[in-house]
Design an enzyme around this catalytic site. Structure first.
Site, short mmCIF file in Angstrom:
data_model
loop_
_atom_site.label_atom_id
_atom_site.label_comp_id
_atom_site.label_asym_id
_atom_site.label_seq_id
_atom_site.Cartn_x
_atom_site.Cartn_y
_atom_site.Cartn_z
N LYS A 119 0.48 -1.22 -0.39
CA LYS A 119 0.64 0.03 -0.34
C LYS A 119 0.84 1.47 0.12
CE LYS A 119 -4.34 -1.46 0.23
NZ LYS A 119 -5.26 -1.27 -0.57
N ASP A 169 -8.31 -0.31 6.15
CA ASP A 169 -8.05 -1.03 7.30
C ASP A 169 -7.42 -1.10 8.17
OD1 ASP A 169 -10.49 -2.85 6.61
OD2 ASP A 169 -10.37 -3.47 4.74
#
Length: 400
Positions: A75, A123
């Protein structure tokens, strides 16, 4: 569960917009931005011949994103990259000229960035990337986290100076709340999922992920024949499969999308033939993949180049974490978080089933690429599931 892609768009070309987002020019730009970062280092590509032999395939390589840019997951390539791009674009509008990434830390650009606020839901891993990107450019970040995000992951985001907003509910509810609040306060949402009317910024996030493919292809003697890609909303899987399709054409690897059985929104979307939101069930240990609505951009890509969709169970994910920490033969030890090894879990499940092997063309000549998408982003949880702290895993393979 397993499903071959029967969508009418399967094997059709990407749309012009998606091809531009995931094409070579965009990937080169993402690499250029990455090179401008102080802590940039290419992540390792590991060969696992012992495990390949056990699975009856020719070769298995794992691209390990566990140390990417100090964030512990792939990410790091997406959210921060999008933030940097958006700041330079805003600077260009205000200064009336093109502003290059080399000017990111100039006084003029810093002054503009200081007045910008970037928001997202997460998340855990995406929020860390957006917060880091905002910190790099001197902007503000506000990260929305739902009730399932562990305190350790929240603390890791906050360390980058982000303001944390806790909400009740799940990931998809946090996405909606982040968008609502950002619209009210004129903040910029940097989401890794897309919805009608909101596609460009998630496209930038996906563009950042194409760096993984470029790095892997530089190191592989031959391109992979198969790639098993874990999915939450689908952006990562679509970016990797999409870039492979653009650079390799008909020689692209078969792309198998792997999801937790408890949060299989892409599997159900593929089954229905159009994007659908699925009902919430029990939380999955694969917390980074716990999403119940697919990204529209990701589905548009995967409907064309996702060759199969499958699910794995909770025990599969934990088993892979342990298997990578305690490898066979001379295979290297790899620290893989709860969601990081889901693609490998899919391969193991497929390789052990004669029907799935045949459906996917897995055989002794297959060359499979897996991406370990995260390391131990929650070290305490990792130790509970593996029985070793992350820092002990590598040492356990060293001679006494």
């Amino acid at each position: 569960m397993f499903l071959l892609n029967r969508h009418p768009d399967h094997r059709q070309p990407l749309t012009e917009q998606d091809a531009a987002t995931l094409g070579t020019a965009g990937a080169v730009e993402a690499e250029r931005f990455l090179a401008a970062r102080d802590n940039h280092a290419e992540t390792p590509l590991h060969a696992l011949p012992a495990l390949a032999g056990e699975l009856g395939i020719g070769a298995l390589h794992v691209k390990d994103e566990g140390q990417r840019l100090g964030l512990g997951s792939f990410k790091a390539l997406g959210g921060a990259y999008a933030v940097m791009q958006l700041v330079l674009e805003e600077a260009g509008r205000r200064l009336g000229r093109t502003v290059d990434v080399a000017e990111l830390h100039s006084a003029d650009v810093k002054a503009i960035a200081a007045g910008m606020t970037f928001a997202c839901a997460t998340d855990g891993n995406h929020g860390r990337s957006v917060a880091q990107g905002a910190g790099l450019v001197g902007a503000r970040s506000v990260i929305f986290v739902h009730s399932g995000v562990s305190n350790e992951r929240v603390a890791a985001i906050a360390r980058f100076g982000a303001e944390i907003v806790r909400i009740a509910g799940d990931y998809d509810q946090s996405v909606r709340e982040a968008a609502r609040v950002a619209a009210e306060r004129d903040w910029t949402v940097v989401s890794d999922t897309s919805w009608p009317g909101y596609e460009r910024i998630p496209g930038l996030v996906m563009q950042g992920y194409t760096v993984i493919v470029r790095e892997a292809l530089k190191r592989l003697a031959q391109p992979p024949t198969h790639v098993f890609l874990q999915a939450g909303v689908g952006g990562f899987a679509a970016a990797v499969a999409g870039h492979f399709a653009i650079v390799l054409g008909e020689d692209r690897p078969r792309a198998i999308v792997v999801e937790p059985a408890r949060a299989a929104c892409l599997y159900e979307t593929a089954k229905a033939g159009h994007p659908i939101a699925i009902a919430h069930s029990k939380p999955t240990v694969m917390a980074m993949l716990e999403c119940y609505e697919p990204s529209l951009v990701a589905w548009r890509v995967l409907s064309r180049i996702g060759d199969a969709f499958m699910t794995v169970d909770e025990a599969d994910a934990v088993s892979v974490m342990n298997r990578l920490a305690r490898p066979s033969g001379d295979d290297p030890a790899i620290v893989s978080g709860e969601s990081g090894g889901a693609g490998l879990a899919g391969l193991i499940r497929a390789a052990g089933d004669k029907k799935l092997r045949a459906a996917l063309g897995l055989d002794a000549d297959s060359r499979v690429l897996i991406v370990n998408s995260e390391g131990a982003t929650d070290p305490g949880r990792y130790a509970d599931l593996v029985g070793m702290a992350p820092e002990e895993v590598g040492r356990a393979r060293q001679p006494a």
